[in-house]
Design an enzyme around this catalytic site. Structure first.
Site, PDB file in Angstrom:
ATOM      1  N   LYS A 123     -33.527  -5.701  17.942  1.00 43.30           N
ATOM      2  CA  LYS A 123     -32.362  -5.302  18.752  1.00 43.30           C
ATOM      3  C   LYS A 123     -32.501  -5.795  20.194  1.00 43.30           C
ATOM      4  CE  LYS A 123     -29.961  -2.509  15.834  1.00 43.30           C
ATOM      5  NZ  LYS A 123     -29.178  -1.389  15.427  1.00 43.30           N
ATOM      6  N   LYS A 205     -31.860  -9.310   6.134  1.00 42.99           N
ATOM      7  CA  LYS A 205     -31.108  -8.177   5.574  1.00 42.99           C
ATOM      8  C   LYS A 205     -29.621  -8.270   5.925  1.00 42.99           C
ATOM      9  CE  LYS A 205     -30.705  -4.418   8.833  1.00 42.99           C
ATOM     10  NZ  LYS A 205     -30.503  -3.025   9.051  1.00 42.99           N
ATOM     11  N   LYS A 208     -24.339  -5.203   9.531  1.00 42.60           N
ATOM     12  CA  LYS A 208     -22.951  -5.151   9.998  1.00 42.60           C
ATOM     13  C   LYS A 208     -22.781  -5.772  11.370  1.00 42.60           C
ATOM     14  CE  LYS A 208     -23.904  -0.358  11.070  1.00 42.60           C
ATOM     15  NZ  LYS A 208     -23.824   0.979  10.555  1.00 42.60           N
TER      16      LYS A 208
HETATM   17  P1  ATP Z   1     -27.358  -2.775  11.924  1.00 49.96           P
HETATM   18  O1  ATP Z   1     -26.968  -3.554  10.721  1.00 49.96           O
HETATM   19  O2  ATP Z   1     -26.366  -2.833  13.030  1.00 49.96           O
HETATM   20  O3  ATP Z   1     -28.761  -3.003  12.337  1.00 49.96           O
HETATM   21  P2  ATP Z   1     -27.777  -0.633  10.180  1.00 49.96           P
HETATM   22  O4  ATP Z   1     -26.695  -0.834   9.180  1.00 49.96           O
HETATM   23  O5  ATP Z   1     -29.151  -1.027   9.833  1.00 49.96           O
HETATM   24  O6  ATP Z   1     -27.305  -1.248  11.543  1.00 49.96           O
HETATM   25  P3  ATP Z   1     -27.269   2.196   9.984  1.00 49.96           P
HETATM   26  O7  ATP Z   1     -25.823   2.099   9.896  1.00 49.96           O
HETATM   27  O8  ATP Z   1     -27.703   3.397  10.750  1.00 49.96           O
HETATM   28  O9  ATP Z   1     -27.887   0.902  10.643  1.00 49.96           O
HETATM   29  O10 ATP Z   1     -27.927   2.220   8.553  1.00 49.96           O
HETATM   30  C1  ATP Z   1     -27.642   3.246   7.673  1.00 49.96           C
HETATM   31  C2  ATP Z   1     -28.495   3.187   6.447  1.00 49.96           C
HETATM   32  O11 ATP Z   1     -28.245   1.994   5.726  1.00 49.96           O
HETATM   33  C3  ATP Z   1     -30.003   3.212   6.740  1.00 49.96           C
HETATM   34  O12 ATP Z   1     -30.616   4.100   5.824  1.00 49.96           O
HETATM   35  C4  ATP Z   1     -30.439   1.802   6.472  1.00 49.96           C
HETATM   36  O13 ATP Z   1     -31.770   1.735   6.027  1.00 49.96           O
HETATM   37  C5  ATP Z   1     -29.481   1.377   5.375  1.00 49.96           C
HETATM   38  N1  ATP Z   1     -29.286  -0.061   5.363  1.00 49.96           N
HETATM   39  C6  ATP Z   1     -28.785  -0.825   6.375  1.00 49.96           C
HETATM   40  N2  ATP Z   1     -28.738  -2.113   6.006  1.00 49.96           N
HETATM   41  C7  ATP Z   1     -29.224  -2.176   4.735  1.00 49.96           C
HETATM   42  C8  ATP Z   1     -29.427  -3.241   3.807  1.00 49.96           C
HETATM   43  N3  ATP Z   1     -29.114  -4.493   4.118  1.00 49.96           N
HETATM   44  N4  ATP Z   1     -29.938  -2.943   2.594  1.00 49.96           N
HETATM   45  C9  ATP Z   1     -30.246  -1.671   2.265  1.00 49.96           C
HETATM   46  N5  ATP Z   1     -30.085  -0.626   3.093  1.00 49.96           N
HETATM   47  C10 ATP Z   1     -29.572  -0.860   4.317  1.00 49.96           C
END
Ligand code: ATP
Ligand code: LTN
Length: 342
Positions: A123, A205, A208
């Site tokens: 980040k 990964k 969003k």
């Molecule tokens: P950013 O993508 O902006 O870093 P994020 O999607 O990781 O944000 P959150 O919205 O808080 O952050 O994530 C919510 C949940 O989704 C968390 O438990 C995270 O581990 C899960 N998650 C996020 N991306 C993935 C992914 N690509 N695959 C599986 N789980 C995910």
């Protein structure tokens, strides 16, 4: 159990806690890695799910957009099947105990530990103009979220494993000094699909905060889903086989299909192994559409019902505050903060 803060009717059930940031649109990664498990767990556990809006402001947010995103997030919680009669749903910022416990736990966390957090490094690179202290201590606030509710299990994607380990370390460190104050939480991870990868760069990964074409949003329409999966990066071979190292794109799509259809990876290979990527991708797209369409339909109804959302939000905040006050009272006593006699 001395440190149990749960109300009597759910005394014997284990507690689950998780949170999702109300930033951007939720992706298929968020759904498969975390959100999909939330309603499944509510049958067996005492579940608490938070819209972690205070985590979201570690990155600069437009205020009106953030307020809207919080309501959208709560609507999605409800749309995937969370029942506010069984499960506690609330906004993190409505319970001041998160920030209070976060501060106390800051004093039990080492700079060196936070320096090792890979999400902070990622980040900071993405937001080089705003590497604020909140971004650095983000994992401590997450630990506070979890420990405040005496959580046993935390359903999260694989990317959050390091943060959960830190929460466990902080809990154990605190307990070693003051006795059994916190339950030490375990992670709950999907066997397949704990890390859904980007459609365009399948070694990263799905996130969003990356460009549109790299992810499927939970609210994408059918044609968009078909188009994005059709364009997903694969390889120049023709066989559908699970090999994340050499075939990351195909392996990612196989994991998605497996989680959503219930087929094992072996079954997928035997059905689509040699039939060409086109037919396989069609099957992946249809499984995603089948999973997301009913959620989207419920979401579209819920998001317009402002009175209902307000009610869930208010009741959730009250219940969550009640639980959190018990833990916080104990923590304050243990560390020696004087009680205010009113
Ligand atoms: P950013 O993508 O902006 O870093 P994020 O999607 O990781 O944000 P959150 O919205 O808080 O952050 O994530 C919510 C949940 O989704 C968390 O438990 C995270 O581990 C899960 N998650 C996020 N991306 C993935 C992914 N690509 N695959 C599986 N789980 C995910
Ligand atoms: N850090 C998580 C979101 C999050 C969370 C939590 C997850 C904040 N608090 C408590 C589980 C439990 C993320 O970035 N995905």
């Amino acid at each position: 159990m001395e440190n149990d803060t749960r109300t009597t009717d759910v005394e014997k059930r284990k507690r689950v806690f998780s949170g999702i940031q109300p930033t951007g649109t939720l992706t298929l990664g968020n759904y498969i890695g975390a959100l999909r498990n939330f309603p499944i767990l509510q049958q067996e556990y005492d579940c608490v799910y938070s819209v972690v809006d205070m985590h979201a402001i570690t990155v600069r947010q437009d205020p009106a957009a953030l307020r809207k995103a919080c309501l959208k997030m709560m609507s999605l919680y409800l749309a995937v099947g969370l029942d506010p009669e069984k499960t506690l749903i609330y906004f993190q910022s409505h319970v001041s105990g998160h920030a209070e416990l976060g501060w106390i736990l800051d004093c039990f966390t080492y700079m060196g530990e936070l320096n090792r957090m890979t999400q902070f490094k990622d980040k900071s690179a993405k937001h080089a103009d705003n590497i604020n202290a909140g971004l650095f201590t983000y994992p401590v606030l997450m630990a506070a979220d979890i420990l405040l509710y005496q959580t046993d299990l935390v359903p999260i994607g694989a990317d959050q494993k390091q943060h959960l380990e830190l929460a466990r370390d902080i809990a154990q460190r605190f307990n070693a000094v003051y006795g059994d104050v916190f339950v030490v939480p375990d992670g709950f991870f999907q066997k397949v699909g704990a890390r859904v990868m980007s459609l365009q760069e399948p070694t990263k990964k799905m996130s969003k905060s990356d460009p549109e074409e790299t992810y499927i949003a939970m609210l994408d329409d059918k044609d968009t889903i078909r188009r994005k999966i059709k364009r997903a990066v694969t390889d120049s071979e023709a066989d559908v086989r699970f090999d994340p190292e050499n075939k990351p794109g195909i392996s990612n799509l196989m994991s998605i299909l497996s989680v959503l259809s219930g087929m094992s990876l072996e079954e997928i290979t035997s059905v689509y192994g040699t039939s060409g990527y086109g037919r396989f991708k069609d099957a992946v797209a249809e499984s995603v559409i089948e999973a997301l369409t009913p959620i989207q339909e419920r979401y579209n109804q819920i998001i317009t019902d402002k009175a209902y959302l307000q009610k869930v939000m208010t009741e959730g905040a009250e219940k969550a505050s009640y639980i959190s006050r018990k833990t916080l009272g104990k923590v304050r006593r243990k560390v020696g903060l004087a009680a205010l006699q009113l």
